[in-house]
Design a protein around this motif. Structure first.
Motif, PDB file in Angstrom:
ATOM      1  N   ALA A 142       7.517  -6.187  11.200  1.00 50.38           N
ATOM      2  CA  ALA A 142       7.221  -4.810  10.664  1.00 50.38           C
ATOM      3  C   ALA A 142       8.785  -4.115  10.509  1.00 50.38           C
ATOM      4  CB  ALA A 142       6.222  -4.041  11.699  1.00 50.38           C
ATOM      5  N   HIS A 143       9.065  -4.063  11.542  1.00 47.32           N
ATOM      6  CA  HIS A 143      10.512  -3.344  11.216  1.00 47.32           C
ATOM      7  C   HIS A 143      11.556  -3.900  10.100  1.00 47.32           C
ATOM      8  CE1 HIS A 143      10.547  -1.393  15.787  1.00 47.32           C
ATOM      9  NE2 HIS A 143       9.838  -0.911  14.970  1.00 47.32           N
ATOM     10  N   GLY A 144      11.413  -5.272  10.005  1.00 46.26           N
ATOM     11  CA  GLY A 144      12.279  -5.747   8.946  1.00 46.26           C
ATOM     12  C   GLY A 144      11.415  -5.442   7.823  1.00 46.26           C
ATOM     13  N   ARG A 145      10.502  -4.970   7.516  1.00 46.39           N
ATOM     14  CA  ARG A 145       9.951  -4.617   6.127  1.00 46.39           C
ATOM     15  C   ARG A 145       9.673  -2.967   6.167  1.00 46.39           C
ATOM     16  NH1 ARG A 145       6.360  -8.939   4.281  1.00 46.39           N
ATOM     17  NH2 ARG A 145       6.750 -10.586   5.631  1.00 46.39           N
ATOM     18  N   GLY A 146      10.405  -2.403   7.020  1.00 42.02           N
ATOM     19  CA  GLY A 146      10.642  -0.969   7.093  1.00 42.02           C
ATOM     20  C   GLY A 146       9.278  -0.182   7.597  1.00 42.02           C
ATOM     21  N   LEU A 196       0.923  -1.185  -0.048  1.00 44.34           N
ATOM     22  CA  LEU A 196       0.004  -0.009   0.077  1.00 44.34           C
ATOM     23  C   LEU A 196       0.998   1.105   0.040  1.00 44.34           C
ATOM     24  CD1 LEU A 196      -2.943   1.352   0.042  1.00 44.34           C
ATOM     25  CD2 LEU A 196      -2.684   0.917   2.601  1.00 44.34           C
ATOM     26  N   GLY A 197       2.178   1.265   0.698  1.00 45.87           N
ATOM     27  CA  GLY A 197       2.843   2.192   0.819  1.00 45.87           C
ATOM     28  C   GLY A 197       3.128   3.253   1.835  1.00 45.87           C
ATOM     29  N   VAL A 198       2.447   2.616   2.982  1.00 47.44           N
ATOM     30  CA  VAL A 198       2.240   3.213   4.294  1.00 47.44           C
ATOM     31  C   VAL A 198       3.701   3.012   4.826  1.00 47.44           C
ATOM     32  CG1 VAL A 198      -0.020   3.370   4.718  1.00 47.44           C
ATOM     33  CG2 VAL A 198       1.442   1.622   5.492  1.00 47.44           C
ATOM     34  N   ASN A 199       4.310   3.947   5.672  1.00 49.04           N
ATOM     35  CA  ASN A 199       5.378   3.582   6.480  1.00 49.04           C
ATOM     36  C   ASN A 199       5.286   3.543   7.982  1.00 49.04           C
ATOM     37  OD1 ASN A 199       5.021   6.256   6.554  1.00 49.04           O
ATOM     38  ND2 ASN A 199       6.488   6.843   4.953  1.00 49.04           N
ATOM     39  N   ALA A 200       3.960   3.457   8.649  1.00 49.75           N
ATOM     40  CA  ALA A 200       3.966   3.089   9.906  1.00 49.75           C
ATOM     41  C   ALA A 200       2.574   2.762  10.131  1.00 49.75           C
ATOM     42  CB  ALA A 200       4.146   4.560  10.751  1.00 49.75           C
ATOM     43  N   ILE A 201       2.269   2.051  11.007  1.00 47.34           N
ATOM     44  CA  ILE A 201       1.021   1.705  11.538  1.00 47.34           C
ATOM     45  C   ILE A 201       0.747   2.222  12.909  1.00 47.34           C
ATOM     46  CG2 ILE A 201       0.786  -0.221   9.785  1.00 47.34           C
ATOM     47  CD1 ILE A 201       1.315  -2.162  12.255  1.00 47.34           C
ATOM     48  N   TRP A 202      -0.580   2.570  12.973  1.00 48.17           N
ATOM     49  CA  TRP A 202      -1.072   3.027  14.442  1.00 48.17           C
ATOM     50  C   TRP A 202      -1.986   2.112  14.640  1.00 48.17           C
ATOM     51  CZ3 TRP A 202      -5.194   7.249  14.301  1.00 48.17           C
ATOM     52  CH2 TRP A 202      -5.970   7.303  15.424  1.00 48.17           C
ATOM     53  N   ILE A 203      -1.972   1.312  15.729  1.00 46.57           N
ATOM     54  CA  ILE A 203      -2.994   0.162  16.225  1.00 46.57           C
ATOM     55  C   ILE A 203      -3.893   1.021  17.319  1.00 46.57           C
ATOM     56  CG2 ILE A 203      -3.097  -2.042  16.718  1.00 46.57           C
ATOM     57  CD1 ILE A 203      -0.316  -2.479  16.049  1.00 46.57           C
ATOM     58  N   ASN A 204      -5.110   0.642  17.258  1.00 47.88           N
ATOM     59  CA  ASN A 204      -6.084   1.160  18.257  1.00 47.88           C
ATOM     60  C   ASN A 204      -5.957   0.354  19.665  1.00 47.88           C
ATOM     61  OD1 ASN A 204      -8.294   1.965  15.998  1.00 47.88           O
ATOM     62  ND2 ASN A 204      -7.424   3.516  17.422  1.00 47.88           N
ATOM     63  N   PRO A 205      -6.323   0.504  20.861  1.00 48.06           N
ATOM     64  CA  PRO A 205      -5.876   0.020  22.117  1.00 48.06           C
ATOM     65  C   PRO A 205      -6.399  -1.824  21.832  1.00 48.06           C
ATOM     66  CG  PRO A 205      -6.974   1.835  22.685  1.00 48.06           C
ATOM     67  CD  PRO A 205      -7.048   1.720  21.145  1.00 48.06           C
ATOM     68  N   PHE A 206      -5.085  -2.606  22.367  1.00 46.53           N
ATOM     69  CA  PHE A 206      -5.299  -3.809  22.433  1.00 46.53           C
ATOM     70  C   PHE A 206      -5.056  -4.384  23.720  1.00 46.53           C
ATOM     71  CE2 PHE A 206      -0.848  -4.296  20.386  1.00 46.53           C
ATOM     72  CZ  PHE A 206      -0.316  -3.704  21.359  1.00 46.53           C
ATOM     73  N   TYR A 207      -5.048  -3.786  24.611  1.00 50.09           N
ATOM     74  CA  TYR A 207      -4.752  -3.917  25.938  1.00 50.09           C
ATOM     75  C   TYR A 207      -5.812  -4.771  26.858  1.00 50.09           C
ATOM     76  CZ  TYR A 207      -1.597   0.127  24.931  1.00 50.09           C
ATOM     77  OH  TYR A 207      -0.845   0.807  24.294  1.00 50.09           O
ATOM     78  N   PRO A 208      -5.545  -5.491  27.719  1.00 52.01           N
ATOM     79  CA  PRO A 208      -6.523  -6.047  28.242  1.00 52.01           C
ATOM     80  C   PRO A 208      -7.691  -5.145  28.927  1.00 52.01           C
ATOM     81  CG  PRO A 208      -4.640  -6.983  29.415  1.00 52.01           C
ATOM     82  CD  PRO A 208      -4.216  -5.799  28.530  1.00 52.01           C
ATOM     83  N   SER A 209      -9.035  -5.379  28.490  1.00 56.55           N
ATOM     84  CA  SER A 209     -10.189  -4.486  28.556  1.00 56.55           C
ATOM     85  C   SER A 209     -11.332  -5.171  28.790  1.00 56.55           C
ATOM     86  CB  SER A 209     -10.157  -3.539  27.541  1.00 56.55           C
ATOM     87  OG  SER A 209     -11.120  -2.749  27.332  1.00 56.55           O
ATOM     88  N   PRO A 210     -12.294  -4.735  29.381  1.00 56.75           N
ATOM     89  CA  PRO A 210     -13.408  -5.367  29.456  1.00 56.75           C
ATOM     90  C   PRO A 210     -14.397  -4.784  28.118  1.00 56.75           C
ATOM     91  CG  PRO A 210     -13.369  -4.059  31.447  1.00 56.75           C
ATOM     92  CD  PRO A 210     -12.051  -3.904  30.580  1.00 56.75           C
ATOM     93  N   GLN A 211     -13.740  -3.959  27.445  1.00 52.76           N
ATOM     94  CA  GLN A 211     -14.407  -3.507  26.022  1.00 52.76           C
ATOM     95  C   GLN A 211     -15.630  -2.454  26.251  1.00 52.76           C
ATOM     96  OE1 GLN A 211     -12.576  -4.187  23.363  1.00 52.76           O
ATOM     97  NE2 GLN A 211     -11.304  -5.488  24.390  1.00 52.76           N
ATOM     98  N   ALA A 212     -15.659  -1.911  27.217  1.00 51.92           N
ATOM     99  CA  ALA A 212     -17.020  -1.131  27.574  1.00 51.92           C
ATOM    100  C   ALA A 212     -16.873   0.049  26.505  1.00 51.92           C
ATOM    101  CB  ALA A 212     -16.808  -0.386  29.087  1.00 51.92           C
TER     102      ALA A 212
END
Ligand code: NOJ
Length: 513
Positions: free
Chosen positions: A75-79, A30-46
């Motif tokens: 990811a780092h290995g792929r830039g 796609l050509g992006v150079n970074a990804i921002w991931i929304n929170p994936f921490y332990p959570s009751p998902q309220a």
């Protein structure tokens, strides 16, 4: 990326870290150079992860720390850089600190939150409202005190006047930086400190907490003290090699937002380009943000059109054929500006806002407000990856939010081989931006343009100039330009005898030597 809806690797209908890892080649293409991931921490998902129960672990349905480390390495290995989401304004009510706080008035962790006595009539300590509807206070019956939550009651606000909160968060940042994380997007970054002594909002003078809008006379958040937090975080980020970045989610007017970008603070603060589709409106928005940045010696602005909280911009821009044409043009307009652009998963597939029936909606903002606040589910529907596979290739199990009928039409694999597809267009546009960016300086100017159009010019030293022309109007136009078309959102856009023919709702990038 909204991890719940990106790609599922284990068939439970919920996206996960394994799904992201499997799609890294797609992201590189796609050509992006970074990804921002929304929170994936332990959570009751309220609030689907924005209610964090432990900042230093991963919710099992999303994966494990071992899997995350592998993702970062791959990811780092792929830039690709990896940016996480940090939520310092509030925790989950299941977080150990809050559970400790409820256990006894004397527990030291009680000071980490805002507990306050009722008013003499028993009502909440002040008149603030929650961004998700209803009062911003909930009574803790055991102690007889209320606690503050600018969002859902399951998201108690932290008290940043308490020094231990600072220490905890510096530890959390180090924990992830030490694992190789390249930066953080900071949730509601301006809200951490509340107005001194939590006074009532004068009627009509304050926004609901967390609301977008102009400067209000009374501010619940946006207190001066918050800047010292980010200066400390920046010093910490700068002590790492390579250096780490912060992007603030700040819903303030440009001049207030730019305060967070002063030297030694945050690197980025998002500008959501949600102005009406109009040349003057888009130009004015850009000018306001750039001017505010310059006045604060802030670095360039950071653009985005959609995220997991907004109606998808293709739909906002009119939907269907018109919305698709405008979305293509808008991409070129924004890619020509100085400063990073954040792309929300699925916009590269041309996804519209999906219809989700009320009984299937899960957004707490919609549910808590009794339907008076818009649901954010329509932009969170799981992505279509492959034609003819269960759930359009998102998951072998039933997706946590239903995909609409006909979702296959947008599937990534269907667009792969189609040079006219939105995906192919995003790839060309992002690749071009990657090629040009290193030679462009941070400046730009608007050139004269016919009504309904913008023409932006940037310098590439001795190499030449980039021109970006955008026709926001509903009729074709011709613009005098010198140069050749590098990429256009419409195949009919071309230069003949020094004039660029630009169809309605289209844009072109040109190069002039
Ligand atoms: C902004 C996040 O993007 C949104 O999804 C969340 O509901 C609120 N902050 C509260 O954390």
């Amino acid at each position: 990326m909204y991890i719940r809806s990106f790609a599922d690797s284990d068939g439970d209908g919920v996206g996960d870290i394994g799904g992201i890892r499997a799609r890294l080649p797609y992201l590189v293409n796609l050509g992006v150079n970074a990804i921002w991931i929304n929170p994936f921490y332990p959570s009751p998902q309220a609030d689907h992860g924005y209610d964090v129960a432990d900042y230093m672990d991963i919710e099992p349905e999303y994966g494990t720390l071992v899997g995350f480390d592998a993702l970062v390495e791959d990811a780092h290995g792929r830039g690709l850089k990896v940016i996480l989401d940090i939520v310092p304004n509030h925790t989950s009510d299941r977080h150990r600190w809050f559970q400790n706080a409820l256990s006894s008035r004397d527990h030291p962790d009680r000071a980490k939150y805002h507990f306050a006595d009722p008013r003499p009539d028993g009502g909440p300590p002040n008149n603030w409202t929650s961004a998700f509807g209803g009062p911003a206070w909930t009574l803790d019956e055991k102690s007889g005190q209320y606690y503050l939550h600018l969002f859902a009651p399951e998201q108690p606000d932290l008290n940043w006047w308490e020094p231990s909160v600072h220490q905890e968060f510096e530890g959390i940042l180090r924990f992830w930086f030490d694992r190789g994380v390249d930066g953080f997007r900071i949730d509601v970054a301006d809200l951490l400190y509340k107005a001194h002594r939590l006074p009532n909002s004068p009627p009509g003078k304050a926004p609901p907490a967390g609301a977008a809008g102009p400067n209000y006379e009374f501010r619940i958040g946006d207190q001066e003290e918050v800047h010292e937090v980010y200066r400390a975080w920046r010093r910490l980020a700068d002590s790492y090699e390579p250096r780490r970045v912060f992007a603030g989610e700040i819903w303030l007017a440009p001049d207030r937002t730019a305060q967070f970008l002063r030297p030694g603070e945050l690197h980025m603060a998002f500008t959501l380009m949600d102005a009406p589709w109009d040349a003057l409106a888009w130009r004015a928005r850009v000018d306001a943000v750039i001017a505010a940045g310059r006045a604060n010696e802030a670095p360039v602005a950071t653009w985005m059109q959609s995220n997991h909280d907004t109606v998808r911009h293709l739909t906002r821009l009119g939907g269907g054929v018109v919305g698709t044409r405008r979305a293509r043009a808008a991409l070129l307009f924004l890619l020509a500006l100085p400063g990073p652009l954040f792309v929300y998963q699925g916009e590269e597939l041309g996804l519209p806002e999906a219809e989700v029936t009320n009984d299937m909606k899960q957004d707490p903002q919609f549910i808590r407000s009794g339907g008076t606040k818009a649901a954010r589910d329509g932009c969170r529907v799981p992505l279509p990856w492959a034609v003819g596979q269960p759930n359009s290739g998102f998951s072998t199990g039933e997706p946590w939010l239903p995909q609409p009928a006909g979702w296959d039409a947008f599937a990534a694999d269907r667009q792969e081989g189609d040079a006219a597809s939105m995906l192919a267009f995003y790839r060309r546009a992002l690749a071009l931006r990657g090629e040009l960016a290193p030679s462009l300086d941070g400046d730009f100017r608007w050139r004269d343009a016919p009504a309904g159009c913008t023409v932006l010019e940037r310098h590439a030293g001795s190499r030449g100039h980039l021109l970006a022309a955008c026709n926001f109007s509903a009729s074709a136009t011709e613009i005098p330009v010198e140069g050749e078309v590098l990429l256009a959102s419409d195949t009919e856009a071309r230069v003949t005898d020094g004039r660029l023919a630009l169809p309605a709702d289209s844009a072109a990038l040109l190069w002039r030597r």
